[in-house]
Design a protein around this motif. Sequence first.
Motif, PDB file in Angstrom:
ATOM      1  N   THR A 140       0.818  -1.193   0.071  1.00  0.00           N
ATOM      2  CA  THR A 140      -0.074  -0.092   0.006  1.00  0.00           C
ATOM      3  C   THR A 140       0.774   1.140  -0.104  1.00  0.00           C
ATOM      4  OG1 THR A 140      -1.559  -1.291   1.439  1.00  0.00           O
ATOM      5  CG2 THR A 140      -1.770   1.054   1.221  1.00  0.00           C
ATOM      6  N   ALA A 141       1.923   1.149   0.868  1.00  0.00           N
ATOM      7  CA  ALA A 141       2.791   2.334   0.849  1.00  0.00           C
ATOM      8  C   ALA A 141       3.548   2.719  -0.417  1.00  0.00           C
ATOM      9  CB  ALA A 141       3.933   2.296   1.898  1.00  0.00           C
ATOM     10  N   LEU A 142       3.873   1.422  -1.253  1.00  0.00           N
ATOM     11  CA  LEU A 142       4.452   1.723  -2.526  1.00  0.00           C
ATOM     12  C   LEU A 142       3.549   2.424  -3.455  1.00  0.00           C
ATOM     13  CD1 LEU A 142       6.399  -1.475  -3.481  1.00  0.00           C
ATOM     14  CD2 LEU A 142       7.300   0.835  -4.303  1.00  0.00           C
ATOM     15  N   TRP A 143       2.113   1.745  -3.533  1.00  0.00           N
ATOM     16  CA  TRP A 143       1.258   2.403  -4.147  1.00  0.00           C
ATOM     17  C   TRP A 143       0.799   3.753  -3.890  1.00  0.00           C
ATOM     18  CZ3 TRP A 143      -1.406   1.652  -8.367  1.00  0.00           C
ATOM     19  CH2 TRP A 143      -2.567   2.274  -8.597  1.00  0.00           C
ATOM     20  N   SER A 144       0.866   4.252  -2.699  1.00  0.00           N
ATOM     21  CA  SER A 144       0.615   5.705  -2.173  1.00  0.00           C
ATOM     22  C   SER A 144       1.713   6.518  -2.804  1.00  0.00           C
ATOM     23  CB  SER A 144       0.484   5.777  -1.003  1.00  0.00           C
ATOM     24  OG  SER A 144      -0.671   4.851  -0.185  1.00  0.00           O
ATOM     25  N   VAL A 145       2.974   6.047  -2.713  1.00  0.00           N
ATOM     26  CA  VAL A 145       4.196   6.918  -3.132  1.00  0.00           C
ATOM     27  C   VAL A 145       4.024   6.900  -4.880  1.00  0.00           C
ATOM     28  CG1 VAL A 145       6.633   7.027  -3.631  1.00  0.00           C
ATOM     29  CG2 VAL A 145       5.487   6.335  -1.125  1.00  0.00           C
ATOM     30  N   LEU A 146       3.587   5.982  -5.432  1.00  0.00           N
ATOM     31  CA  LEU A 146       3.638   6.078  -6.759  1.00  0.00           C
ATOM     32  C   LEU A 146       2.343   6.965  -7.343  1.00  0.00           C
ATOM     33  CD1 LEU A 146       5.089   4.548  -9.157  1.00  0.00           C
ATOM     34  CD2 LEU A 146       3.155   2.756  -9.327  1.00  0.00           C
ATOM     35  N   HIS A 147       1.375   6.703  -6.679  1.00  0.00           N
ATOM     36  CA  HIS A 147       0.136   7.468  -6.973  1.00  0.00           C
ATOM     37  C   HIS A 147       0.134   9.057  -6.806  1.00  0.00           C
ATOM     38  CE1 HIS A 147      -4.330   8.294  -6.245  1.00  0.00           C
ATOM     39  NE2 HIS A 147      -3.960   8.792  -7.337  1.00  0.00           N
ATOM     40  N   LEU A 148       0.561   9.254  -5.522  1.00  0.00           N
ATOM     41  CA  LEU A 148       0.586  10.593  -5.220  1.00  0.00           C
ATOM     42  C   LEU A 148       1.953  11.402  -5.757  1.00  0.00           C
ATOM     43  CD1 LEU A 148      -1.506   9.765  -3.266  1.00  0.00           C
ATOM     44  CD2 LEU A 148      -0.451  11.113  -1.450  1.00  0.00           C
ATOM     45  N   GLY A 149       3.073  10.566  -5.779  1.00  0.00           N
ATOM     46  CA  GLY A 149       4.371  11.336  -6.630  1.00  0.00           C
ATOM     47  C   GLY A 149       3.837  11.595  -7.913  1.00  0.00           C
ATOM     48  N   LEU A 150       3.365  10.587  -8.741  1.00  0.00           N
ATOM     49  CA  LEU A 150       2.984  10.776 -10.339  1.00  0.00           C
ATOM     50  C   LEU A 150       2.047  11.928 -10.394  1.00  0.00           C
ATOM     51  CD1 LEU A 150       3.231   7.217 -11.764  1.00  0.00           C
ATOM     52  CD2 LEU A 150       4.617   9.141 -12.361  1.00  0.00           C
ATOM     53  N   GLY A 151       1.067  11.713  -9.400  1.00  0.00           N
ATOM     54  CA  GLY A 151      -0.271  12.782  -9.488  1.00  0.00           C
ATOM     55  C   GLY A 151       0.247  14.357  -9.209  1.00  0.00           C
ATOM     56  N   LEU A 152       1.286  14.639  -8.362  1.00  0.00           N
ATOM     57  CA  LEU A 152       1.805  15.642  -8.297  1.00  0.00           C
ATOM     58  C   LEU A 152       2.362  16.270  -9.356  1.00  0.00           C
ATOM     59  CD1 LEU A 152       1.742  17.715  -6.055  1.00  0.00           C
ATOM     60  CD2 LEU A 152       3.716  17.022  -4.989  1.00  0.00           C
ATOM     61  N   LEU A 153       3.090  15.157 -10.081  1.00  0.00           N
ATOM     62  CA  LEU A 153       4.046  15.706 -11.316  1.00  0.00           C
ATOM     63  C   LEU A 153       3.004  16.183 -12.334  1.00  0.00           C
ATOM     64  CD1 LEU A 153       6.552  13.015 -11.511  1.00  0.00           C
ATOM     65  CD2 LEU A 153       6.958  15.700 -11.155  1.00  0.00           C
ATOM     66  N   VAL A 154       1.978  15.100 -12.525  1.00  0.00           N
ATOM     67  CA  VAL A 154       0.913  15.357 -13.486  1.00  0.00           C
ATOM     68  C   VAL A 154      -0.087  16.680 -13.177  1.00  0.00           C
ATOM     69  CG1 VAL A 154      -1.183  14.455 -14.445  1.00  0.00           C
ATOM     70  CG2 VAL A 154       0.864  12.813 -14.239  1.00  0.00           C
ATOM     71  N   ALA A 155      -0.263  16.897 -11.833  1.00  0.00           N
ATOM     72  CA  ALA A 155      -1.198  17.887 -11.638  1.00  0.00           C
ATOM     73  C   ALA A 155      -0.333  19.265 -12.014  1.00  0.00           C
ATOM     74  CB  ALA A 155      -1.449  18.059 -10.162  1.00  0.00           C
ATOM     75  N   GLY A 156       1.157  19.447 -11.681  1.00  0.00           N
ATOM     76  CA  GLY A 156       1.894  20.373 -12.060  1.00  0.00           C
ATOM     77  C   GLY A 156       2.042  20.699 -13.305  1.00  0.00           C
ATOM     78  N   ALA A 157       2.274  19.554 -14.081  1.00  0.00           N
ATOM     79  CA  ALA A 157       2.171  19.877 -15.629  1.00  0.00           C
ATOM     80  C   ALA A 157       0.872  20.139 -16.234  1.00  0.00           C
ATOM     81  CB  ALA A 157       2.672  18.332 -16.279  1.00  0.00           C
ATOM     82  N   THR A 158      -0.224  19.742 -15.710  1.00  0.00           N
ATOM     83  CA  THR A 158      -1.549  20.172 -16.181  1.00  0.00           C
ATOM     84  C   THR A 158      -1.682  21.811 -15.669  1.00  0.00           C
ATOM     85  OG1 THR A 158      -2.178  18.079 -15.588  1.00  0.00           O
ATOM     86  CG2 THR A 158      -4.042  19.744 -16.037  1.00  0.00           C
ATOM     87  N   LEU A 159      -1.180  22.176 -14.672  1.00  0.00           N
ATOM     88  CA  LEU A 159      -1.384  23.637 -14.497  1.00  0.00           C
ATOM     89  C   LEU A 159      -0.424  24.310 -15.403  1.00  0.00           C
ATOM     90  CD1 LEU A 159      -1.682  23.686 -10.582  1.00  0.00           C
ATOM     91  CD2 LEU A 159      -3.343  24.404 -12.327  1.00  0.00           C
ATOM     92  N   ALA A 160       0.836  23.903 -15.771  1.00  0.00           N
ATOM     93  CA  ALA A 160       1.935  24.834 -16.015  1.00  0.00           C
ATOM     94  C   ALA A 160       1.966  24.949 -17.637  1.00  0.00           C
ATOM     95  CB  ALA A 160       3.407  24.411 -15.584  1.00  0.00           C
ATOM     96  N   LEU A 161       1.935  23.402 -18.255  1.00  0.00           N
ATOM     97  CA  LEU A 161       2.080  23.155 -19.543  1.00  0.00           C
ATOM     98  C   LEU A 161       1.248  23.981 -20.631  1.00  0.00           C
ATOM     99  CD1 LEU A 161       3.722  19.656 -19.721  1.00  0.00           C
ATOM    100  CD2 LEU A 161       4.634  22.061 -19.639  1.00  0.00           C
ATOM    101  N   PRO A 162      -0.091  24.236 -20.305  1.00  0.00           N
ATOM    102  CA  PRO A 162      -0.987  24.696 -21.440  1.00  0.00           C
ATOM    103  C   PRO A 162      -0.703  26.145 -21.720  1.00  0.00           C
ATOM    104  CG  PRO A 162      -2.448  23.296 -19.919  1.00  0.00           C
ATOM    105  CD  PRO A 162      -0.952  23.292 -19.187  1.00  0.00           C
TER     106      PRO A 162
END
Lengths: 228, 398
Positions: B96-118
Amino acid sequence: MSAAKPVAEMTAAAVTVLLADDEPLVRSGLAAILGAEPDLEVVGEAGTGAEAVSLCRSSAPDVVLMDVRMPALDGIQATRRIVDAPDPPRVVVLTTFENDDYVYDALQAGACGFLLKRARPAEIVQAVRLAAVGDTLMFPAAIRDLALRHRAPGSASGPASLSARLTDREREVLALMASGLSNGEIARSLTLGTETVKTHVGNVLAKLGARDRTQAVVLAYQSGFVRP
Amino acid sequence: MTAALGRRARRRWAFLILGGALAMPYWILVDTVARLFVAPRGPAGEIVLSFADLGAALPLIAVTAVFPVVGTLEASAARTLLGVPLESSPESRMRTALWSVLHLGLGLLVAGATLALPPAVVALLVRPIVPAWSGRVAWFPAWLAPLLGAVLAVAAVAGVGGAGRLLARSAPPLLGPSAADRLAALEARNVRLAERNRLARELHDSVGHALSVVTLQAGAAGRVLDADPAFARLALGAIEDAARGALAELDHVLGLLREDGASPSPPPDLRDLHRLVEAARAAGASVEVRADIDALPAVVSREAYRIVQEGLTNALKHAADAPVTVLVEQAHGSLTVTVANPLGVGHRTGHRPGRRPGAPTGGHGLKGIRERAELLGGTAESGVREGCWRLAARIPLP
């Protein structure tokens, strides 16, 4: 099976019955019920399948009431041995529950019908009389349910191949057999002579390769030829 | 490209954004603490600090995943948004810990990209027309900007899609039950099924049998009441005994069914023999036991227990004051169980007239013993021999 049908073909001599059940209380109950009828006579009681087979040889009963689960040869094997002998008695399987797989196995082994241990005394007596005469299917609805429950998908004889072997008249006779009519009743229903009906029944059994009426009806349901 | 923007891709993107939102508190916490110690210089410094914050937040995310509720929530979100069929919530905190790190880490990157890239893409695309928007970054020729913008847009979509696919693929191994979990679940299911079949069989054997006897004897008694009152009287006795026995069995089976709601207790085996013997002694029997119960397979041990139980019950019923001997022996590759007691005065089976209904034989219990012994490839028999009632069973050991 509420009112007792008159059994016209009954002979003057009493129908002799052999009881096979490993529970003495079942045997004594059946013996008392059947013994109270003037036209029925219990000629032997067996506690095991092996005993039933040997008593059949020595006392030559007309009807055997056979429990399925017994020590020293179960009822199914005992039935097989009994019906393989020349001029065998009619075997009726005794069962506590209708949906026992054993009952079907016993019919396949050559029993002509089955009787629930919870049947009313009048039904038990009637079943023995019907079995002795052998021209009527016992408990047609129960046989139908049993046959349908054990229908194998994709069995060799489909309705087409089964009915192709029979004449129109024979198909009519088989359908009436399945609904539990005796030869006499079939004769009246089709306005034929009883002897003619007997011939048709014999032909149906021969063409289906069935040992008796019960087996023919089971085949008819399983192939889908007779529909419930 | 349609797949990259399709319904499934959008749901995965939403799932990643959710991860980014969940990661925000961690990120803000780390960022706040970090700014107490460092002061980033310029936009480049801000960007470096942001990524450093993200890296430092990951261990925190992993630590909070120890709460079981995280696994449950993550599993249900993954089921809904990733469309991954997960049979049960995860059992392992590590995964579960591995999954949370993967989900939240990638999520933060994607959220940042979603805000910054357009905005960045738009700015690059329009640079030849609106030079003022390009600001100070002018190290590449203006005509290249729209091309860069297009590449950036495609890369962003592809990156988000890749992250979504990675999550969807990691969900079953990280969030689903492991092979051991599945095996345990299967095992539990088999145990439940076996128990149900056993209960059905008990009802079939005991209650079904007894009610058949009751029905037949009552029917017979009614038929011969006037002609043979003696038979009727005996039949009534048999009915009473059979019905009483059936009620006791029903009581037992219903008790087991009620227990089933809770965690089912394992069926007793020979290790519980002392309790059985104590109960028999409490009922007034004198019981002598010699039992070798070491290293028996569970199924043999259980059946042997039931055999002893049946033997003791029968002995108590018929000769409560006679001493009972219980022998459990292992020899020549089989287990032998013997329960014997001398026939006491007034032992009822000794007085049973041949063809009359009399005292119950206790037959169905003994019949069940025989059938189960045969199922295990053994034998069981009971009867009177040399003045002793004896129940003897032999079960081969594997």
